[in-house]
Design an enzyme around this catalytic site. Sequence first.
Site, PDB file in Angstrom:
ATOM      1  N   GLU A 161       0.914  -1.169   0.092  1.00  0.00           N
ATOM      2  CA  GLU A 161       0.085   0.100   0.049  1.00  0.00           C
ATOM      3  C   GLU A 161       0.772   1.351   0.040  1.00  0.00           C
ATOM      4  O   GLU A 161       2.233   1.099   0.434  1.00  0.00           O
ATOM      5  CB  GLU A 161      -0.946   0.050   1.173  1.00  0.00           C
ATOM      6  CG  GLU A 161      -1.923  -1.088   1.349  1.00  0.00           C
ATOM      7  CD  GLU A 161      -3.192  -0.980   0.338  1.00  0.00           C
ATOM      8  OE1 GLU A 161      -3.205   0.079  -0.093  1.00  0.00           O
ATOM      9  OE2 GLU A 161      -3.871  -2.011   0.329  1.00  0.00           O
ATOM     10  N   CYS A 162       0.328   2.351  -0.141  1.00  0.00           N
ATOM     11  CA  CYS A 162       1.025   3.675  -0.661  1.00  0.00           C
ATOM     12  C   CYS A 162       0.990   4.555   0.652  1.00  0.00           C
ATOM     13  O   CYS A 162       1.711   5.571   0.770  1.00  0.00           O
ATOM     14  CB  CYS A 162       0.699   4.305  -1.925  1.00  0.00           C
ATOM     15  SG  CYS A 162      -1.017   4.907  -1.890  1.00  0.00           S
ATOM     16  N   GLY A 163       0.209   4.097   1.666  1.00  0.00           N
ATOM     17  CA  GLY A 163      -0.098   5.016   2.792  1.00  0.00           C
ATOM     18  C   GLY A 163      -1.439   5.421   2.789  1.00  0.00           C
ATOM     19  O   GLY A 163      -1.924   5.836   4.262  1.00  0.00           O
TER      20      GLY A 163
END
Length: 311
Positions: A278-280
Amino acid sequence: MASEQNSQTSTRASSPKLDGKFDDNASVDSGFASANSSTANLPLISLTKPHLDHLNKQLENMEAVDILRFCKILFPNLFQTTAFGLTGLVTLDMLSKLAKESPDAAPVDLIFLDTLYHFKETYALVDRVQERYPNIRLHVFKPADVSNVDEFEALYGEKLYETSEELYDWIAKVEPQNRAYQELKVAAVFTGRRRSQGGARGSIPVIELDEERGIVKINPLVNWSFQQVKAYIDEHQVPYNELLDKGYKSIGDWHSTSPVAAGEDERAGRWKGKNKTECGIHNKQSRYAQFLAENARKQAKGAAPAETVQA
């Protein structure tokens, strides 16, 4: 992008300026949790755990379009967040049909986080989507104080996504998302996450409470497979990213997305070779947000801030 009158772009800063050194090796999870959260004043939706469990039990076997229809009635300040992946496009198409079915109902606008590093095919798709669905309004949020890659790299240096990956995620994705939620007064969002995408998404419910951000997340196609999503796209002739025909399945920034081989998981092409899924924007506890909070504490005590981030 097309249909300028039906889209809005924001690059305005609402987070603290970069005035400290960021440690990508800090032993905390990617995501965001900040004392300086820009979502503190959002409208609240109160759901007790028993009530939430009841809703999820009832929604679990409902058709996606019925979940959308129900949530449009239940939740105020409802938006759809999308990077124009296949699942989001199915949701968009269904919402467009529901808008025509009930023209007096509150609209569900789109939020698109433009990192400035999307594929050219993605930007072309945004234009085609706006042409196909003129009744849907699009809100575009870019990194603060910049409007293109040249400005971004002049401020933060080249390849920040390699030199400080978590800092890049904060600047390009998490802070713009915070700003979107604040400016639009978002209370609930439709997402494109599905269990079949694997990883942390493998056990997500239909409705989630994101207590850190102060919003409700709704995953209307949570039970769908990639094959079901693609079949809907084909049957209803929904515009989609041309990269899908070149072996891509999950598409994000060009620098962290690659085609998926036969037999690989749907999101195997994202951050390939890295321990990252995931990117955050869907995780908890941002490293950079913790750093910002620490800087704020030091400044409040009159201490010098940490060193300036080096590009």
